[in-house]
Design a protein around this motif. Structure first.
Motif, PDB file in Angstrom:
ATOM      1  N   ARG A 250       0.842  -1.207   0.000  1.00 61.79           N
ATOM      2  CA  ARG A 250       0.000   0.000   0.000  1.00 61.79           C
ATOM      3  C   ARG A 250       0.872   1.250   0.000  1.00 61.79           C
TER       4      ARG A 250
ATOM      5  N   ARG B  12       2.500   1.690  -3.450  1.00 65.40           N
ATOM      6  CA  ARG B  12       1.567   2.157  -4.488  1.00 65.40           C
ATOM      7  C   ARG B  12       1.363   3.663  -4.445  1.00 65.40           C
ATOM      8  N   SER B  13       1.631   4.280  -3.303  1.00 68.14           N
ATOM      9  CA  SER B  13       1.458   5.730  -3.208  1.00 68.14           C
ATOM     10  C   SER B  13       2.772   6.494  -3.353  1.00 68.14           C
ATOM     11  N   ASP B  14       3.884   5.777  -3.521  1.00 62.24           N
ATOM     12  CA  ASP B  14       5.180   6.438  -3.649  1.00 62.24           C
ATOM     13  C   ASP B  14       6.060   5.664  -4.644  1.00 62.24           C
TER      14      ASP B  14
END
Length: 167
Positions: free
Chosen positions: A118, A121-123
């Motif tokens: 998670r 996926r954001s970085d």
């Protein structure tokens, strides 16, 4: 030399279109298979359509190794990926490695991704680091069992992250 010793080797073949690079690759792979029956061959390719798609040549290599096709249901793809790629992985890092290799192959292995996935996926930087670690860990586990031949065709259409990862 790589089959007989513990050192990796790289070969880069460049030439104009139509000169016979693909035939040379096929003949080389055949020769390696004849010389070393237990070699693991990872074959991927980049192409004009997927130019710049992140990890596309490596995804194709992993999917081919697992026998994945577009005809397989998602559940079948998950099972095939886990069965083949998880074969030699150490138990303590198996889930992490499979989760990020699944990400390369666009296959989500579990409904609820791990906190590491998670975050990745954001970085993009975290994703790149985690994918790189999973790739290296996978190759390390495989090379403990047998030699590996990684063949990537038409890499000029590939993405920079794939080239960096292979390097």
């Amino acid at each position: 030399a790589s089959i007989e010793g513990p050192q990796a080797r790289a070969v880069l073949v460049t030439a104009p279109p139509g000169i016979g690079k693909s035939r040379l690759q096929r003949e080389f792979v055949k020769r390696v298979q004849n010389r070393c029956e237990d070699v693991c061959i990872l074959q991927g390719r980049a192409d004009f359509v997927s130019a710049g798609s992140i990890y596309a040549p490596l995804s194709r290599a992993l999917r081919r190794l697992c026998g994945l096709t577009s005809e397989h249901l998602v559940s079948e793809q998950r099972a095939l990926l886990v069965k083949r790629l998880g074969q030699h992985l150490p138990n303590d890092s198996r889930d992490r490695i499979l989760e990020f290799l699944g990400e390369i192959c666009s296959i989500q292995l579990v409904e609820d991704p791990s906190p590491k996935l998670r975050a990745a996926r954001s970085d993009p930087k975290i994703m790149s680091t985690q994918v790189c670690q999973a790739w290296v860990d996978f190759l390390w586990a495989e090379t403990e069992q047998h030699p590996i031949l990684l063949v990537l065709e038409d890499l000029h259409w590939g993405d920079a992250l794939s080239v960096t990862l292979v390097d």
